[in-house]
Design an enzyme around this catalytic site. Structure first.
Site, PDB file in Angstrom:
ATOM      1  N   ASP A  97      19.214  46.007 118.652  1.00  0.00           N
ATOM      2  CA  ASP A  97      18.006  46.645 118.149  1.00  0.00           C
ATOM      3  C   ASP A  97      18.485  47.853 117.362  1.00  0.00           C
ATOM      4  OD1 ASP A  97      15.100  46.425 118.066  1.00  0.00           O
ATOM      5  OD2 ASP A  97      15.143  48.443 118.908  1.00  0.00           O
ATOM      6  N   LYS A 150      30.487  48.328 104.049  1.00  0.00           N
ATOM      7  CA  LYS A 150      29.353  48.673 104.924  1.00  0.00           C
ATOM      8  C   LYS A 150      29.675  48.273 106.361  1.00  0.00           C
ATOM      9  CE  LYS A 150      24.576  48.078 106.176  1.00  0.00           C
ATOM     10  NZ  LYS A 150      23.354  47.271 106.188  1.00  0.00           N
TER      11      LYS A 150
HETATM   12  P1  IMP Z   1      14.936  45.245 114.609  1.00  0.00           P
HETATM   13  O1  IMP Z   1      15.180  43.875 114.039  1.00  0.00           O
HETATM   14  O2  IMP Z   1      13.721  45.352 115.454  1.00  0.00           O
HETATM   15  O3  IMP Z   1      16.165  45.783 115.279  1.00  0.00           O
HETATM   16  O4  IMP Z   1      14.628  46.178 113.366  1.00  0.00           O
HETATM   17  C1  IMP Z   1      15.636  46.777 112.625  1.00  0.00           C
HETATM   18  C2  IMP Z   1      15.038  47.396 111.364  1.00  0.00           C
HETATM   19  O5  IMP Z   1      15.735  48.625 111.112  1.00  0.00           O
HETATM   20  C3  IMP Z   1      15.285  46.527 110.137  1.00  0.00           C
HETATM   21  O6  IMP Z   1      14.199  45.704 109.858  1.00  0.00           O
HETATM   22  C4  IMP Z   1      15.500  47.557 109.045  1.00  0.00           C
HETATM   23  O7  IMP Z   1      14.263  47.973 108.579  1.00  0.00           O
HETATM   24  C5  IMP Z   1      16.153  48.716 109.776  1.00  0.00           C
HETATM   25  N1  IMP Z   1      17.620  48.594 109.730  1.00  0.00           N
HETATM   26  C6  IMP Z   1      18.464  48.376 110.794  1.00  0.00           C
HETATM   27  N2  IMP Z   1      19.731  48.299 110.381  1.00  0.00           N
HETATM   28  C7  IMP Z   1      19.701  48.462 109.051  1.00  0.00           C
HETATM   29  C8  IMP Z   1      20.728  48.447 108.059  1.00  0.00           C
HETATM   30  O8  IMP Z   1      21.922  48.238 108.319  1.00  0.00           O
HETATM   31  N3  IMP Z   1      20.310  48.653 106.797  1.00  0.00           N
HETATM   32  C9  IMP Z   1      19.015  48.869 106.468  1.00  0.00           C
HETATM   33  N4  IMP Z   1      18.017  48.859 107.336  1.00  0.00           N
HETATM   34  C10 IMP Z   1      18.356  48.657 108.632  1.00  0.00           C
END
Ligand code: IMP
Length: 200
Positions: free
Chosen positions: A72, A180
């Protein structure tokens, strides 16, 4: 753990899955995506990154019967008290696109003084041996930067076009994917997780 044991990656986010697969290329673990198993999405009801990562990992483990890895992650703006944080993926509303979330955040940071735009990407990654695993392996990665209001770059996903990386004088969307992965919150967390799994 034996080399052949299957581990399911509990994410349907294509940007994340692409990065995690690239990071796992040289690892001798049998990693499979949860999309192969038709794992249904689960509501992220936790109030912290680690709780939500565990919810996703447990959901995939209980549907597949396999060990799972989940992350997450999100972006935190210091001057916005850590917003959007765990709500990064749904900042502009449930089901919002990356682009809608990005432009909502730009509107929120525009009023901030240029000196007040420190930000960080956070990633919590967990490994569960099975759905009821009481001792999950947990790893965290943090990547510091500054947010800008003019998106730049085509690589990556999500908030990458506005995440300026001072050490490289560009946004994370302008970095080659390998760079990255070397620097990022996700790269840091995954390397730490793999080290711990290999020590098992
Ligand atoms: P999750 O899938 O609920 O963990 O949401 C993570 C969200 O955080 C993603 O949809 C992106 O909006 C943002 N995010 C997390 N990691 C990155 C990254 O490496 N680059 C850009 N946005 C990120």
């Amino acid at each position: 753990m034996t080399e052949k044991q299957k581990i399911v990656l509990a994410s349907n986010n294509p940007g994340k899955v692409r990065e995690i697969n690239a990071l796992l290329e040289d690892i001798s673990l049998n990693i499979r995506s949860q999309s192969e198993f038709n794992v249904p999405e689960v509501e992220e009801t936790g109030l912290s990154f680690v709780e939500n990562a565990l919810i996703k990992a447990r959901n995939a483990a209980s549907h597949t019967g396999n060990a799972t890895i989940a992350d997450d992650s999100g972006i935190e703006i210091l001057a916005l008290n850590g917003k959007p944080g765990i709500y990064s993926a749904r900042f502009a509303g449930v089901g919002a696109t990356d682009e809608a979330n990005l432009y909502k955040l730009i509107e929120e940071i525009k009023p901030l003084d240029e000196k007040n735009r420190q930000a960080r990407f956070v990633c919590l990654m967990v490994f569960l041996r099975h759905a009821d695993d009481p001792t999950p392996i947990i790893a965290q990665g943090i990547w510091d930067g500054v947010v800008i209001t003019e998106p730049r770059g085509e690589n990556g996903f999500g908030y990458d076009p506005i995440f300026y990386v001072p050490t490289h004088d560009c946004t994370s969307a302008e970095l080659p994917p390998e760079t990255k992965n070397q620097l990022s919150h996700r790269g840091q967390a995954l390397r730490s997780l793999i080290t711990q799994i290999n020590e098992m």
